[in-house]
Design an enzyme around this catalytic site. Structure first.
Site, PDB file in Angstrom:
ATOM      1  CB  SER A  18      -8.814   1.432   5.840  1.00  0.00           C
ATOM      2  OG  SER A  18      -9.469   2.666   5.877  1.00  0.00           O
ATOM      3  CB  SER A  74      -8.050   4.092   2.876  1.00  0.00           C
ATOM      4  OG  SER A  74      -7.222   3.370   3.789  1.00  0.00           O
ATOM      5  CE  LYS A 117      -3.888   2.055   2.576  1.00  0.00           C
ATOM      6  NZ  LYS A 117      -4.792   1.938   3.737  1.00  0.00           N
TER       7      LYS A 117
END
EC number: 6.3.5.7
Length: 493
Positions: free
Chosen positions: A180, A156, A78
């Site tokens: 998330s 997210s 990420k």
């Protein structure tokens, strides 16, 4: 072996150990899949040469017999994790051009274990969002499709979820501040786990809300989550909130035997207007765990209804403090200044240009609730509510409950653009089942458990006792086996 990118971590590890494939072959299979998946917009910084070098080094370790479980496993990272010499933007324009001179502890732990970094994954800007529509790189698209619409992969960690579901990588790192990891995992039919706060170091992960953020694995199976978490976790002296607690062998705990375990069903999670399909899936999850030998009891978490408002005071307050460092002076984007502009104008213009609307909204909310006249009315009150939410969980666990079963999300994936513009509060309601876990610092996991009437995946969430991820993973393993979820998105991209 064909379709190497479709393997789980456990399958790839065993194939590597038997000499049936190599880390280089696994990596090339994933790089090929990434190349053909531009429409998903999951990978945003590609590092194929780094990946190939790491894969060759992993093969040398495997040959030498010095190979931990993650050795040779290709991963997506990420964009919130700082990676040495590789762009790390947190999905924001304000960090344009930033290439850290250091590696986050979690990504370093994975690299030390021999994992291969394929590249950086798209995400909501500064991890603020539930649909991956706030990213400077543009929207991520869910690989699941039921009509002409592009669906959200959740947020997210939407890039991580989309990449794992589409078999672009064997697994990915995510972070979870209010759901998330777990919400995108549910939207894309994969497993997503948030460990106990302090289990994984936060050092080198761009901060959103420091008392809530926690890194975790996003994988194809519960076994993979156990394997990957063991490599990610561990005490880190560089992070004052990192717990000096030994990391158990999470995979060894996966017996699937949950006879005699007590599973709590919180009555407060039955929300008004909750879709019948979510209610039915929850009842089915309850039945599956009961059939596996667990004892199911109804429990009460009375302060649940205050969790979402408390979260949306505390998280923006911490964000406004953490994001104050992005000023255009030391690194990242700096606005072009007019003649006569001073330092104040530079700050204002840089932050106005560099932060997207959602980040600006949360920074302003956070600054407001921390301001002199409102600190006690909002921030301090939210902190007290947080303590009550934590106490609710403590009391339930003190009564002998081993884990809590809830839905992971209030709906299946929705279309991109359907919610973001209309009403931010509607978007925030996506976190209704997940934020309590972050506020209380507990471990939680989303397991894919079924499809809705349109054929989209739905997840169930298990919440565990603090530091007892191994036990929670074992319950999730039993749930996964009972649900038998094997559906994959049909390739259209």
């Amino acid at each position: 072996m064909g379709d190497l990118n479709k393997l789980t971590i456990a399958e790839a590890r065993d194939a590597l150990a038997r000499g049936e494939t190599t880390a280089v072959e696994l990596t090339e299979a994933c790089l090929g899949a990434i190349e053909g998946a531009g429409k998903l917009n999951a990978f945003v910084h590609h590092t194929p040469e780094i990946a190939r070098d790491q894969a060759r080094a992993a093969d040398a370790r495997l040959k030498a017999g010095d190979a931990p479980a993650m050795c040779g496993i290709p991963l997506g990272i990420k964009d919130l994790f700082c990676t040495k010499g590789v762009a790390s933007q947190a999905g924001s324009r304000i960090l344009e051009g930033f290439k850290p001179e250091y590696e986050s502890t979690v990504s370093q732990n994975l690299l030390d274990a021999g994992a291969v970094m394929l590249g950086k994954l798209n995400m909501d800007e500064f991890a603020m969002g539930s649909s991956n529509e706030t990213s400077v790189y543009g929207d991520v698209v869910n690989p699941w499709k039921i009509d002409e619409r592009d669906l959200t992969p959740g947020g997210s960690s939407g890039g991580s979820a989309s990449a794992v579901a589409a078999d672009l990588c064997l697994a990915a790192t995510g972070t979870d501040t209010g759901g998330s990891i777990r919400q995108p995992a549910a939207f894309t039919g994969i497993t997503g786990m948030k460990p106990t706060y302090g289990r994984c170091s936060r050092w080198g992960i761009v901060a959103f809300a420091s008392s809530l953020d926690q890194a975790g694995p996003m994988t194809k199976t519960v076994r993979d989550a156990a394997i990957m978490l063991a490599a990610m976790a561990g005490h880190d002296p560089k992070d004052s909130t990192s717990a000096d607690i030994p990391v158990p062998d999470f995979e060894a705990a996966l017996t699937g035997d949950i006879r005699g375990k007590v599973i709590g069903i919180p009555r407060e999670y039955r929300m008004d207007g909750m879709p019948d399909e979510i209610e039915a899936l929850w009842a089915e999850g309850r039945r599956m765990l009961e059939d596996a030998g667990a004892r199911i009891i109804d429990i009460s978490l009375p302060h649940t209804k205050y969790a979402l408002p408390a979260y949306y005071v505390i998280a923006p307050a911490e964000a406004s403090s953490n994001l104050a460092r992005y000023d255009g002076v030391r690194y990242g984007h700096r606005a072009k200044l007019a003649a006569g502009d001073g330092i104040t104008e530079m700050y204002e213009k840089t932050r106005a240009e560099g932060f997207g609307p959602e980040v600006q909204r949360r920074v302003m909310i956070g600054t407001y609730v921390l301001s002199a006249g409102f600190y006690d009315a909002y921030y301090n009150r939210a902190r007290k509510v947080r303590a009550l939410i934590k106490r609710d969980f403590d009391e339930v666990f003190d009564q002998g409950v081993d884990a809590i079963l809830t839905p992971a999300t209030p709906s299946a994936a929705f279309g991109l653009g359907e919610m973001a513009e209309a009403d931010p509060v509607r978007m925030y309601l996506n976190d209704v089942f997940t934020v309590t876990v972050n506020l209380a610092g507990l471990p939680g996991i989303s397991v894919p458990a079924g499809l809705d009437a349109k054929g989209l995946p739905l997840g169930l969430q298990l919440i565990g006792r603090p530091w007892e991820e191994a036990d929670m993973l074992n319950t999730a393993y039993a749930l996964e086996a009972a649900a038998g979820f094997v559906s994959k998105p049909a390739k259209w991209w």
